[in-house]
Design a protein around this motif. Structure first.
Motif, PDB file in Angstrom:
ATOM      1  N   LYS A   1      19.975  13.970   6.731  1.00 24.43           N
ATOM      2  CA  LYS A   1      19.580  15.376   6.566  1.00 24.43           C
ATOM      3  C   LYS A   1      18.305  15.524   5.733  1.00 24.43           C
ATOM      4  O   LYS A   1      17.535  16.449   5.917  1.00 24.43           O
ATOM      5  CB  LYS A   1      20.703  16.146   5.865  1.00 24.43           C
ATOM      6  N   LEU A   2      18.131  14.613   4.774  1.00 19.02           N
ATOM      7  CA  LEU A   2      17.008  14.766   3.840  1.00 19.02           C
ATOM      8  C   LEU A   2      16.038  13.597   3.982  1.00 19.02           C
ATOM      9  O   LEU A   2      16.441  12.473   4.292  1.00 19.02           O
ATOM     10  CB  LEU A   2      17.534  14.800   2.397  1.00 19.02           C
ATOM     11  N   ARG A   3      14.771  13.896   3.720  1.00 16.58           N
ATOM     12  CA  ARG A   3      13.745  12.859   3.844  1.00 16.58           C
ATOM     13  C   ARG A   3      12.676  13.158   2.800  1.00 16.58           C
ATOM     14  O   ARG A   3      12.282  14.311   2.623  1.00 16.58           O
ATOM     15  CB  ARG A   3      13.157  12.936   5.250  1.00 16.58           C
ATOM     16  N   ASP A   4      12.236  12.134   2.081  1.00 15.44           N
ATOM     17  CA  ASP A   4      11.205  12.379   1.073  1.00 15.44           C
ATOM     18  C   ASP A   4      10.239  11.196   1.035  1.00 15.44           C
ATOM     19  O   ASP A   4      10.499  10.141   1.630  1.00 15.44           O
ATOM     20  CB  ASP A   4      11.852  12.591  -0.306  1.00 15.44           C
ATOM     21  N   VAL A   5       9.149  11.397   0.315  1.00 21.09           N
ATOM     22  CA  VAL A   5       8.105  10.374   0.272  1.00 21.09           C
ATOM     23  C   VAL A   5       7.648  10.174  -1.171  1.00 21.09           C
ATOM     24  O   VAL A   5       7.651  11.122  -1.963  1.00 21.09           O
ATOM     25  CB  VAL A   5       6.919  10.789   1.179  1.00 21.09           C
ATOM     26  N   GLU A   6       7.284   8.948  -1.491  1.00 23.43           N
ATOM     27  CA  GLU A   6       6.700   8.635  -2.801  1.00 23.43           C
ATOM     28  C   GLU A   6       5.471   7.773  -2.556  1.00 23.43           C
ATOM     29  O   GLU A   6       5.406   7.045  -1.559  1.00 23.43           O
ATOM     30  CB  GLU A   6       7.674   7.802  -3.656  1.00 23.43           C
ATOM     31  N   ILE A   7       4.521   7.850  -3.482  1.00 19.88           N
ATOM     32  CA  ILE A   7       3.325   6.997  -3.341  1.00 19.88           C
ATOM     33  C   ILE A   7       3.128   6.202  -4.627  1.00 19.88           C
ATOM     34  O   ILE A   7       3.073   6.777  -5.728  1.00 19.88           O
ATOM     35  CB  ILE A   7       2.060   7.842  -3.063  1.00 19.88           C
ATOM     36  N   PHE A   8       3.030   4.889  -4.460  1.00 21.03           N
ATOM     37  CA  PHE A   8       2.742   4.015  -5.601  1.00 21.03           C
ATOM     38  C   PHE A   8       1.292   3.542  -5.452  1.00 21.03           C
ATOM     39  O   PHE A   8       0.913   3.056  -4.399  1.00 21.03           O
ATOM     40  CB  PHE A   8       3.698   2.810  -5.591  1.00 21.03           C
ATOM     41  N   ILE A   9       0.508   3.688  -6.532  1.00 23.88           N
ATOM     42  CA  ILE A   9      -0.921   3.347  -6.427  1.00 23.88           C
ATOM     43  C   ILE A   9      -1.258   2.153  -7.298  1.00 23.88           C
ATOM     44  O   ILE A   9      -0.765   2.041  -8.427  1.00 23.88           O
ATOM     45  CB  ILE A   9      -1.824   4.487  -6.937  1.00 23.88           C
ATOM     46  N   THR A  10      -2.110   1.298  -6.737  1.00 23.17           N
ATOM     47  CA  THR A  10      -2.698   0.240  -7.561  1.00 23.17           C
ATOM     48  C   THR A  10      -4.163   0.099  -7.165  1.00 23.17           C
ATOM     49  O   THR A  10      -4.524   0.397  -6.026  1.00 23.17           O
ATOM     50  CB  THR A  10      -1.954  -1.101  -7.373  1.00 23.17           C
ATOM     51  N   ASP A  11      -4.992  -0.349  -8.107  1.00 20.82           N
ATOM     52  CA  ASP A  11      -6.384  -0.626  -7.727  1.00 20.82           C
ATOM     53  C   ASP A  11      -6.590  -2.131  -7.565  1.00 20.82           C
ATOM     54  O   ASP A  11      -7.696  -2.609  -7.461  1.00 20.82           O
ATOM     55  CB  ASP A  11      -7.373  -0.034  -8.745  1.00 20.82           C
ATOM     56  N   ARG A  12      -5.476  -2.862  -7.533  1.00 15.51           N
ATOM     57  CA  ARG A  12      -5.578  -4.331  -7.384  1.00 15.51           C
ATOM     58  C   ARG A  12      -5.019  -4.736  -6.019  1.00 15.51           C
ATOM     59  O   ARG A  12      -3.807  -4.820  -5.827  1.00 15.51           O
ATOM     60  CB  ARG A  12      -4.815  -5.009  -8.521  1.00 15.51           C
ATOM     61  N   GLU A  13      -5.924  -4.997  -5.095  1.00 16.75           N
ATOM     62  CA  GLU A  13      -5.498  -5.309  -3.724  1.00 16.75           C
ATOM     63  C   GLU A  13      -4.590  -6.539  -3.657  1.00 16.75           C
ATOM     64  O   GLU A  13      -3.719  -6.631  -2.810  1.00 16.75           O
ATOM     65  CB  GLU A  13      -6.707  -5.455  -2.781  1.00 16.75           C
ATOM     66  N   ASN A  14      -4.803  -7.468  -4.622  1.00 13.37           N
ATOM     67  CA  ASN A  14      -4.002  -8.699  -4.581  1.00 13.37           C
ATOM     68  C   ASN A  14      -2.520  -8.430  -4.835  1.00 13.37           C
ATOM     69  O   ASN A  14      -1.670  -9.250  -4.499  1.00 13.37           O
ATOM     70  CB  ASN A  14      -4.498  -9.695  -5.633  1.00 13.37           C
ATOM     71  N   LEU A  15      -2.233  -7.266  -5.443  1.00 12.10           N
ATOM     72  CA  LEU A  15      -0.832  -6.973  -5.774  1.00 12.10           C
ATOM     73  C   LEU A  15      -0.073  -6.273  -4.642  1.00 12.10           C
ATOM     74  O   LEU A  15       1.141  -6.173  -4.687  1.00 12.10           O
ATOM     75  CB  LEU A  15      -0.775  -6.102  -7.033  1.00 12.10           C
ATOM     76  N   VAL A  16      -0.807  -5.797  -3.648  1.00 14.07           N
ATOM     77  CA  VAL A  16      -0.127  -5.030  -2.596  1.00 14.07           C
ATOM     78  C   VAL A  16       0.998  -5.842  -1.916  1.00 14.07           C
ATOM     79  O   VAL A  16       2.111  -5.334  -1.750  1.00 14.07           O
ATOM     80  CB  VAL A  16      -1.144  -4.456  -1.573  1.00 14.07           C
ATOM     81  N   PRO A  17       0.753  -7.116  -1.546  1.00 16.37           N
ATOM     82  CA  PRO A  17       1.863  -7.874  -0.932  1.00 16.37           C
ATOM     83  C   PRO A  17       3.087  -7.978  -1.845  1.00 16.37           C
ATOM     84  O   PRO A  17       4.229  -7.903  -1.370  1.00 16.37           O
ATOM     85  CB  PRO A  17       1.259  -9.259  -0.672  1.00 16.37           C
ATOM     86  N   ASP A  18       2.852  -8.113  -3.165  1.00 12.00           N
ATOM     87  CA  ASP A  18       3.993  -8.207  -4.106  1.00 12.00           C
ATOM     88  C   ASP A  18       4.750  -6.881  -4.163  1.00 12.00           C
ATOM     89  O   ASP A  18       5.981  -6.844  -4.215  1.00 12.00           O
ATOM     90  CB  ASP A  18       3.505  -8.552  -5.521  1.00 12.00           C
ATOM     91  N   ILE A  19       3.990  -5.785  -4.170  1.00  9.25           N
ATOM     92  CA  ILE A  19       4.623  -4.461  -4.237  1.00  9.25           C
ATOM     93  C   ILE A  19       5.479  -4.245  -2.988  1.00  9.25           C
ATOM     94  O   ILE A  19       6.642  -3.811  -3.066  1.00  9.25           O
ATOM     95  CB  ILE A  19       3.541  -3.355  -4.382  1.00  9.25           C
ATOM     96  N   VAL A  20       4.918  -4.603  -1.833  1.00  9.74           N
ATOM     97  CA  VAL A  20       5.667  -4.446  -0.574  1.00  9.74           C
ATOM     98  C   VAL A  20       6.914  -5.334  -0.596  1.00  9.74           C
ATOM     99  O   VAL A  20       8.002  -4.933  -0.165  1.00  9.74           O
ATOM    100  CB  VAL A  20       4.759  -4.785   0.636  1.00  9.74           C
ATOM    101  N   TYR A  21       6.757  -6.526  -1.143  1.00  9.79           N
ATOM    102  CA  TYR A  21       7.890  -7.463  -1.194  1.00  9.79           C
ATOM    103  C   TYR A  21       9.041  -6.872  -2.025  1.00  9.79           C
ATOM    104  O   TYR A  21      10.210  -6.933  -1.629  1.00  9.79           O
ATOM    105  CB  TYR A  21       7.422  -8.789  -1.808  1.00  9.79           C
ATOM    106  N   GLU A  22       8.671  -6.276  -3.155  1.00 10.80           N
ATOM    107  CA  GLU A  22       9.717  -5.697  -4.012  1.00 10.80           C
ATOM    108  C   GLU A  22      10.390  -4.505  -3.330  1.00 10.80           C
ATOM    109  O   GLU A  22      11.610  -4.354  -3.385  1.00 10.80           O
ATOM    110  CB  GLU A  22       9.134  -5.270  -5.370  1.00 10.80           C
ATOM    111  N   ILE A  23       9.605  -3.661  -2.671  1.00 13.63           N
ATOM    112  CA  ILE A  23      10.219  -2.483  -2.029  1.00 13.63           C
ATOM    113  C   ILE A  23      11.120  -2.928  -0.871  1.00 13.63           C
ATOM    114  O   ILE A  23      12.248  -2.447  -0.725  1.00 13.63           O
ATOM    115  CB  ILE A  23       9.154  -1.489  -1.500  1.00 13.63           C
ATOM    116  N   THR A  24      10.630  -3.874  -0.063  1.00  7.38           N
ATOM    117  CA  THR A  24      11.453  -4.298   1.082  1.00  7.38           C
ATOM    118  C   THR A  24      12.725  -5.001   0.608  1.00  7.38           C
ATOM    119  O   THR A  24      13.765  -4.918   1.260  1.00  7.38           O
ATOM    120  CB  THR A  24      10.666  -5.228   2.040  1.00  7.38           C
TER     121      THR A  24
END
Ligand SMILES: Cc1cc2nc3c(=O)[nH]c(=O)nc-3n(C[C@H](O)[C@H](O)[C@H](O)COP(=O)(O)OP(=O)(O)OC[C@H]3O[C@@H](n4cnc5c(N)ncnc54)[C@H](O)[C@@H]3O)c2cc1C
Length: 460
Positions: free
Chosen positions: A223-246
């Motif tokens: 019934k409900l759906r929401d969105v959040e945005i996590f920001i970093t200015d370090r491109e090298n960390l994006v894979p780690d961030i995705v890994y933690e969320i998944t």
């Protein structure tokens, strides 16, 4: 010429066949950058039987056939390289059956994404499908044909992984059923426990057959759906961030976007994730799980959550998302095209750096649009550049930038998504020789006269 037109008129009715110059002109191009080529005829069949007859005529007369949905794949896949007949599938747009308990829907081969979305919302509000962010006229069959990805990609993979049965008209004109439907009245599996023959068709761009019916898996709609945005200015960390969320298995969809405008977005990587729930508690639980998983990045000051302005939230939650077409300012003659290699998430930093390098080199506006597929198994990294259709120099610069993307993608371990004919040739050059030979055997066996979408997946 006129006798072929008469034969086609006898099959589909004279209102649904044309070789008028102004009509074939429209079918000679797609909204992307690929050179146009006119078909000789356009037909709009209404049934699998009509398609069988059209294919038989084409096979007998050695005329090319190109199946077409909405023509929105952008990479020239519906441009008839060798003329012939474009088979516009739009009249085959019926939703035939929904099995609510087994959660699948059976549709005709020209049914659009928008039609299915609206139908489910009205009649089966607890069910949904993995909607891509393409315009709503895009068709379901074409989307799985190009291994598209939608809103449920992070949980269930490519949209083509969510197929649970196919009906295909083969180049010889026979109708073939693929999956459980070949034995059972129920369309619950495209293969297992039988050999999975869907691979003879999916990903082939219509070069081995035309899908006339398909069953698609449906999933619970919360019934409900929401969105959040996590920001970093370090491109090298994006894979780690995705890994933690998944790892939390709490997100419905994960997208990463990066663009230079507005200025506050420049050089930042926005990892947006969507959560769903039937109650506020469920939503809150999922949100907390993900917040906790990202706590380390906040503590080390490597990133943080963006506070989403209330006016921005509905835009982020809309389905399909219109951000790509907004970026291109289509209404004022603007266009955009993207190359979206499928590649492992670890390569995010290299991809992003290449995107920015090419935008500077060719003086182009850019955006990086990433969709995580599976639990981080891979991603679609969209290198998107906008252009003004009235500016041939700019269009040429976009072409050159995309060519460099193709070379870069292959070198970096990526695989082209919905490749142009040129990219298909590049892929063959790199492909294992025996795999390529197997593709050749399949194509020649199914389509010995080479009438189906010629130029595509053609091994010489
Ligand atoms: C703004 C924008 C956003 C987009 N976002 C997404 C996204 O989020 N996810 C995504 O996956 N894609 C996206 N796309 C790409 C594309 O529009 C979609 O994948 C779309 O589903 C393609 O469907 P279509 O009907 O336009 O395909 P078409 O371009 O008509 O056809 C694609 C291929 O399928 C073949 N084909 C068509 N119908 C049949 C059939 N019945 N049997 C056999 N072969 C057939 C065609 O010959 C062609 O090779 C986006 C495009 C745009 C413009």
């Amino acid at each position: 010429m006129s006798s072929i037109k008469n034969v086609l008129s006898d099959i589909v009715g004279q209102d649904y066949v044309s070789n008028n110059p102004e009509e074939v002109y429209l079918y000679s191009r797609d909204p992307g950058l690929m050179p146009a080529h006119k078909p000789d005829y356009v037909v709009m069949p209404q049934s699998a039987q009509e398609i069988q007859e059209i294919v038989r005529v084409a096979d007998r007369e050695k005329i090319s056939i190109v199946p077409m949905g909405a023509g929105l794949a952008l990479t020239g896949l519906v441009i008839p390289q060798k003329g012939g007949i474009v088979v516009d599938m739009k009249r085959m747009n019926k939703i035939l059956d929904v099995n609510e308990r087994a959660r699948y829907v059976l549709v005709e081969g020209g049914t659009s994404q928008g039609l299915l979305k609206a139908y489910l919302e009205k009649n089966y509000p607890r069910l949904r499908h993995s909607l891509p962010d393409a315009p709503p006229t895009a068709t379901i069959a074409a989307n799985v044909m190009i291994h598209g990805q939608g809103r449920l990609a992070q949980q269930y993979g490519f949209n083509s992984d969510m197929i649970s049965g196919l009906e295909v008209v083969l180049p010889s004109g026979e109708i073939c059923k693929i999956g459980s439907c070949s034995i059972s009245p129920d369309w619950f599996s495209k293969g297992p426990p039988l050999p999975d023959l869907s691979g003879l068709f999916l990903g082939w761009f219509g070069a081995t057959g035309i899908i006339t019916r398909l069953a698609l898996k449906l999933y619970p709609r919360k019934k409900l759906r929401d969105v959040e945005i996590f920001i970093t200015d370090r491109e090298n960390l994006v894979p780690d961030i995705v890994y933690e969320i998944t790892h939390t298995e709490m997100a419905e969809d994960i997208l990463v976007f990066t663009q230079p405008l507005p200025m506050m977005f420049k050089d930042n990587h926005h990892v947006s994730f969507y959560i769903t729930g039937d109650t506020d508690e469920e939503l809150e639980f999922k949100r907390k799980m993900i917040w906790d998983a990202l706590h380390g990045f906040i503590k080390s000051k490597d990133g943080g959550f963006m506070s989403i302005p209330p006016a921005m939230r509905p835009t982020l939650l809309e389905m399909p998302q219109k951000s790509a077409s907004r970026l291109a300012d289509v209404k004022r003659g603007g266009g955009f095209e993207y190359s979206g290699p499928i590649i492992v998430v670890e390569r995010y930093p290299e991809c992003w750096r290449k995107l920015v390098e090419l935008a500077v080199k060719y003086d182009l506006a850019y955006s990086g649009m990433v969709r995580i597929i599976g639990r981080g198994h891979c991603m679609m990294f969209g290198f998107a550049f906008t252009f003004n259709r009235a500016d041939p120099d700019m269009m040429e610069r976009v072409r050159n930038a995309l060519k460099e993307v193709s070379e870069f993608a292959l070198e970096t371990g990526g695989v082209f998504w919905k490749p142009t004919v040129e990219e298909q040739k590049m892929a063959f050059k790199k492909m294992d020789t025996n795999t390529m030979q197997l593709m050749k055997t399949i194509k020649n066996t199914l389509d010995p006269n080479g009438i189906m979408n010629p130029g595509n997946w053609e091994v010489n």
